[in-house]
Design an enzyme around this catalytic site. Structure first.
Site, PDB file in Angstrom:
ATOM      1  N   ARG A  23       0.654  -1.394   0.044  1.00 47.76           N
ATOM      2  CA  ARG A  23      -0.196  -0.004   0.008  1.00 47.76           C
ATOM      3  C   ARG A  23       0.850   1.291  -0.116  1.00 47.76           C
ATOM      4  O   ARG A  23       0.583   2.447   0.601  1.00 47.76           O
ATOM      5  CB  ARG A  23      -1.011  -0.036   1.064  1.00 47.76           C
ATOM      6  CG  ARG A  23      -2.184  -0.950   1.041  1.00 47.76           C
ATOM      7  CD  ARG A  23      -3.349  -0.472   0.255  1.00 47.76           C
ATOM      8  NE  ARG A  23      -4.252  -1.620  -0.066  1.00 47.76           N
ATOM      9  CZ  ARG A  23      -5.292  -1.812   0.683  1.00 47.76           C
ATOM     10  NH1 ARG A  23      -5.647  -0.939   1.628  1.00 47.76           N
ATOM     11  NH2 ARG A  23      -6.097  -2.679   0.281  1.00 47.76           N
ATOM     12  N   ARG A  27      -3.960   6.752   0.296  1.00 46.67           N
ATOM     13  CA  ARG A  27      -4.543   7.731   0.869  1.00 46.67           C
ATOM     14  C   ARG A  27      -3.716   8.811   1.594  1.00 46.67           C
ATOM     15  O   ARG A  27      -3.953   9.651   2.088  1.00 46.67           O
ATOM     16  CB  ARG A  27      -5.737   7.187   1.701  1.00 46.67           C
ATOM     17  CG  ARG A  27      -7.016   7.173   0.736  1.00 46.67           C
ATOM     18  CD  ARG A  27      -8.187   6.935   1.603  1.00 46.67           C
ATOM     19  NE  ARG A  27      -7.938   5.328   2.061  1.00 46.67           N
ATOM     20  CZ  ARG A  27      -8.653   4.869   2.836  1.00 46.67           C
ATOM     21  NH1 ARG A  27      -9.789   5.499   3.374  1.00 46.67           N
ATOM     22  NH2 ARG A  27      -8.561   3.766   3.201  1.00 46.67           N
ATOM     23  N   ARG A  36      -7.692  10.804  -6.918  1.00 43.74           N
ATOM     24  CA  ARG A  36      -8.859   9.778  -6.302  1.00 43.74           C
ATOM     25  C   ARG A  36      -9.984  10.647  -6.395  1.00 43.74           C
ATOM     26  O   ARG A  36     -10.960  10.284  -6.698  1.00 43.74           O
ATOM     27  CB  ARG A  36      -8.529   9.594  -5.000  1.00 43.74           C
ATOM     28  CG  ARG A  36      -9.415   8.769  -3.989  1.00 43.74           C
ATOM     29  CD  ARG A  36      -9.345   7.311  -4.391  1.00 43.74           C
ATOM     30  NE  ARG A  36     -10.484   6.570  -3.551  1.00 43.74           N
ATOM     31  CZ  ARG A  36     -11.777   6.743  -3.806  1.00 43.74           C
ATOM     32  NH1 ARG A  36     -12.171   7.478  -4.604  1.00 43.74           N
ATOM     33  NH2 ARG A  36     -12.666   5.738  -2.749  1.00 43.74           N
ATOM     34  N   ASP A  73      -6.596  -4.013  -7.639  1.00 45.59           N
ATOM     35  CA  ASP A  73      -6.899  -4.558  -6.419  1.00 45.59           C
ATOM     36  C   ASP A  73      -7.288  -6.147  -6.564  1.00 45.59           C
ATOM     37  O   ASP A  73      -7.501  -6.530  -7.548  1.00 45.59           O
ATOM     38  CB  ASP A  73      -8.104  -3.802  -5.801  1.00 45.59           C
ATOM     39  CG  ASP A  73      -8.728  -4.000  -4.492  1.00 45.59           C
ATOM     40  OD1 ASP A  73      -8.268  -3.491  -3.789  1.00 45.59           O
ATOM     41  OD2 ASP A  73      -9.517  -5.120  -4.340  1.00 45.59           O
ATOM     42  N   TYR A 147     -14.448 -12.741   0.203  1.00 46.77           N
ATOM     43  CA  TYR A 147     -14.877 -11.727  -0.262  1.00 46.77           C
ATOM     44  C   TYR A 147     -16.159 -12.027  -1.121  1.00 46.77           C
ATOM     45  O   TYR A 147     -17.044 -11.569  -1.018  1.00 46.77           O
ATOM     46  CB  TYR A 147     -14.244 -10.687  -0.902  1.00 46.77           C
ATOM     47  CG  TYR A 147     -13.194  -9.739   0.069  1.00 46.77           C
ATOM     48  CD1 TYR A 147     -13.614  -8.689   0.892  1.00 46.77           C
ATOM     49  CD2 TYR A 147     -11.849 -10.359   0.039  1.00 46.77           C
ATOM     50  CE1 TYR A 147     -12.685  -8.085   1.669  1.00 46.77           C
ATOM     51  CE2 TYR A 147     -11.039  -9.611   0.944  1.00 46.77           C
ATOM     52  CZ  TYR A 147     -11.532  -8.651   1.536  1.00 46.77           C
ATOM     53  OH  TYR A 147     -10.546  -7.684   2.585  1.00 46.77           O
TER      54      TYR A 147
HETATM   55  O1  1CP Z   1       0.018   0.219  -3.223  1.00 53.72           O
HETATM   56  C1  1CP Z   1      -0.302  -1.338  -3.315  1.00 53.72           C
HETATM   57  O2  1CP Z   1      -0.022  -1.971  -2.364  1.00 53.72           O
HETATM   58  C2  1CP Z   1      -0.976  -1.720  -4.755  1.00 53.72           C
HETATM   59  C3  1CP Z   1      -2.443  -1.545  -4.702  1.00 53.72           C
HETATM   60  C4  1CP Z   1      -3.315  -2.639  -3.709  1.00 53.72           C
HETATM   61  C5  1CP Z   1      -2.939  -3.811  -3.503  1.00 53.72           C
HETATM   62  C6  1CP Z   1      -1.984  -4.781  -3.677  1.00 53.72           C
HETATM   63  C7  1CP Z   1      -4.444  -2.217  -3.554  1.00 53.72           C
HETATM   64  C8  1CP Z   1      -4.928  -0.617  -3.741  1.00 53.72           C
HETATM   65  N1  1CP Z   1      -5.275  -2.805  -3.067  1.00 53.72           N
HETATM   66  C9  1CP Z   1      -4.376  -4.221  -2.795  1.00 53.72           C
HETATM   67  C10 1CP Z   1      -4.556  -5.595  -2.474  1.00 53.72           C
HETATM   68  C11 1CP Z   1      -5.923  -5.694  -1.420  1.00 53.72           C
HETATM   69  N2  1CP Z   1      -6.998  -5.184  -1.681  1.00 53.72           N
HETATM   70  C12 1CP Z   1      -5.660  -6.702  -0.388  1.00 53.72           C
HETATM   71  C13 1CP Z   1      -4.733  -7.537   0.041  1.00 53.72           C
HETATM   72  C14 1CP Z   1      -3.694  -6.760   0.862  1.00 53.72           C
HETATM   73  C15 1CP Z   1      -4.195  -6.181   2.201  1.00 53.72           C
HETATM   74  O3  1CP Z   1      -4.545  -7.016   2.946  1.00 53.72           O
HETATM   75  O4  1CP Z   1      -4.316  -5.031   2.284  1.00 53.72           O
HETATM   76  C16 1CP Z   1      -7.345  -6.728   0.246  1.00 53.72           C
HETATM   77  C17 1CP Z   1      -7.656  -7.458   1.286  1.00 53.72           C
HETATM   78  C18 1CP Z   1      -7.931  -5.811  -0.742  1.00 53.72           C
HETATM   79  C19 1CP Z   1      -9.402  -5.424  -0.610  1.00 53.72           C
HETATM   80  C20 1CP Z   1      -9.519  -3.999  -0.390  1.00 53.72           C
HETATM   81  N3  1CP Z   1      -9.495  -2.955  -1.484  1.00 53.72           N
HETATM   82  C21 1CP Z   1      -9.864  -3.490   1.002  1.00 53.72           C
HETATM   83  C22 1CP Z   1      -9.894  -3.950   2.093  1.00 53.72           C
HETATM   84  C23 1CP Z   1     -11.220  -3.972   2.696  1.00 53.72           C
HETATM   85  C24 1CP Z   1     -11.508  -4.893   4.112  1.00 53.72           C
HETATM   86  O5  1CP Z   1     -11.712  -5.958   3.851  1.00 53.72           O
HETATM   87  O6  1CP Z   1     -11.155  -4.368   5.091  1.00 53.72           O
HETATM   88  C25 1CP Z   1     -10.025  -2.083   0.665  1.00 53.72           C
HETATM   89  C26 1CP Z   1     -10.357  -0.938   1.362  1.00 53.72           C
HETATM   90  C27 1CP Z   1      -9.712  -1.884  -0.908  1.00 53.72           C
HETATM   91  C28 1CP Z   1      -9.620  -0.776  -1.703  1.00 53.72           C
HETATM   92  C29 1CP Z   1      -8.336  -0.203  -2.027  1.00 53.72           C
HETATM   93  N4  1CP Z   1      -7.284  -1.112  -2.691  1.00 53.72           N
HETATM   94  C30 1CP Z   1      -6.307  -0.354  -2.936  1.00 53.72           C
HETATM   95  C31 1CP Z   1      -6.486   0.894  -2.273  1.00 53.72           C
HETATM   96  C32 1CP Z   1      -5.332   2.329  -2.118  1.00 53.72           C
HETATM   97  C33 1CP Z   1      -7.703   0.987  -1.523  1.00 53.72           C
HETATM   98  C34 1CP Z   1      -8.368   2.129  -0.733  1.00 53.72           C
HETATM   99  C35 1CP Z   1      -8.968   3.004  -1.740  1.00 53.72           C
HETATM  100  C36 1CP Z   1      -9.365   4.292  -1.674  1.00 53.72           C
HETATM  101  O7  1CP Z   1     -10.379   4.591  -0.976  1.00 53.72           O
HETATM  102  O8  1CP Z   1      -8.623   5.183  -2.058  1.00 53.72           O
END
Ligand code: 1CP
Length: 341
Positions: A23, A27, A36, A73, A147
């Site tokens: 990540r 944000r 965004r 994602d 999910y």
């Molecule tokens: O920078 C990076 O790491 C690359 C981009 C990336 C990756 C590898 C994002 C962007 N998401 C992920 C993987 C991801 N997505 C995982 C595995 C890693 C982890 O555990 O964090 C998971 C579980 C998700 C699912 C997901 N997508 C969540 C978690 C929700 C939950 O279950 O609590 C969320 C909040 C997202 C949205 C997301 N994905 C990525 C970002 C930057 C965001 C936030 C979106 C935003 O509001 O801007």
């Protein structure tokens, strides 16, 4: 010039300890928040190559990490399997659920839907510094299935856990669909320019039973790794079975991954050293210490270096949290640059 991240993944000693952060785009960066806001919807960001490229490069420009992770994602794969996906403001992802055998059989992978992801990789590659490795990724079948069965994480995946214990055949068939789709997805990412891959199993720690862990985590991951390597023998793969402490050794030995990412609860001086004797590790800094910054963070970085030496990939135990001050990320990278041969 060799790339330090690839060196560690290939079992070599790098010039300096490689560093990147899960990540690292997101944000906590004002330039991310700006884009965004323009994109409105998070999914638009992931599926518009121009934007996804820009976001991937933002932390690289600021901090010069050794790894650039594709901005996308893990839920794009179930979307490509035909489930509707939405990211609501402040709520996180909402995914259409599978409920029975019929809804699982209907899933069919449409590679065209994730084509923008491959275009993003192709655009990023020539814009990276020479020392930076382009990392592609997917979610592990178990985590993505969580999910697909529960729709979101609000209920701690109660339904998915119930399928694992009460309806394992149904879970097998979801996982089978994900293994096939994810292997194809990762192969295409390599063909588009990814030089290393990570498989995120963020919810691996929910499975405690050993036989269930083998069935739903190790075996599907092993199959993906072997299918990707059948097409692309040299692409290194990092596994991240988050919080699956009692299964770490089995995972690193049996899945075929080239390295394992570990969370911050793992003690490096005991368990970390034993695991590193099998394969290189990544991670271990607490995301909270990155929020805190200063001497406490530096002491923790020094400890990781003292215990693991250069053949380690500096990273967090989980992702960067939104309240992280960007200056602390700069300090982390700068301090880690001091760890060299
Ligand atoms: O920078 C990076 O790491 C690359 C981009 C990336 C990756 C590898 C994002 C962007 N998401 C992920 C993987 C991801 N997505 C995982 C595995 C890693 C982890 O555990 O964090 C998971 C579980 C998700 C699912 C997901 N997508 C969540 C978690 C929700 C939950 O279950 O609590 C969320 C909040 C997202 C949205 C997301 N994905 C990525 C970002 C930057 C965001 C936030 C979106 C935003 O509001 O801007």
């Amino acid at each position: 010039m060799t790339k330090p991240l690839l060196d560690v993944l290939q079992g070599k000693t790098p010039e300096h300890m490689p560093v990147w952060l899960m990540r690292q785009a997101g944000r906590y960066l004002p330039e991310y928040r700006e884009l965004r806001a323009k994109a409105k919807n998070f999914l638009n960001l992931c599926l518009t190559p121009e934007w996804a490229t820009e976001i991937t490069l933002q932390p690289i420009r600021r901090f010069g990490m050794d790894g650039a992770i594709l901005f996308a994602d893990i839920l794009l794969v179930p979307m490509a399997l035909g489930l509707s996906l939405d990211f609501r403001e402040g709520e996180g992802p909402i995914l259409e659920c599978v409920t029975d055998q019929h809804s699982i059989e209907r899933l069919s992978y449409n590679n065209g839907l994730v084509h923008p992801v491959y275009e993003t990789l192709t655009r990023i590659k020539p814009q990276l510094p020479d020392h930076t490795t382009l990392i592609g990724f997917c979610g592990a079948p178990w985590t993505v299935a969580c999910y697909m069965i529960d729709g979101n994480s609000k209920n701690d995946f109660a339904q998915a856990k119930q399928w694992a214990s009460q309806q394992p055949e149904l879970l097998d068939s979801v996982i089978q669909k994900l293994v096939d789709a994810s292997a194809r997805y990762l192969c295409k990412q390599v063909e588009a320019g990814a030089e290393a891959l990570q498989i995120f199993d963020s919810w691996a720690g929910l499975i405690t039973d050993e036989a269930a862990f083998r069935r739903f985590v190790i075996e599907p991951t092993r199959t993906i790794v072997s299918r990707v390597k059948a097409q692309h023998p040299y692409v290194p793969i990092i596994g991240f079975p988050r919080e699956a402490w009692s299964h770490y050794k089995r995972y690193i030995r049996e899945t075929g991954v080239d390295a394992m990412s570990v969370d911050h609860a793992l003690s490096l001086s005991t368990d970390g050293k034993q695991l590193q004797a099998i394969k290189p590790l990544q991670g271990n800094l607490s995301p909270d210490l990155l929020v805190q910054g200063g001497e406490a963070m530096k002491r923790s970085l020094d400890h990781i270096y003292e215990q693991m030496g250069l053949r380690h990939i500096m990273n967090l135990g989980h992702g960067v949290v939104p309240q992280t001050p960007p200056e602390h990320v700069a300090d982390l990278v700068k301090h880690t640059r001091g760890f060299k041969a």
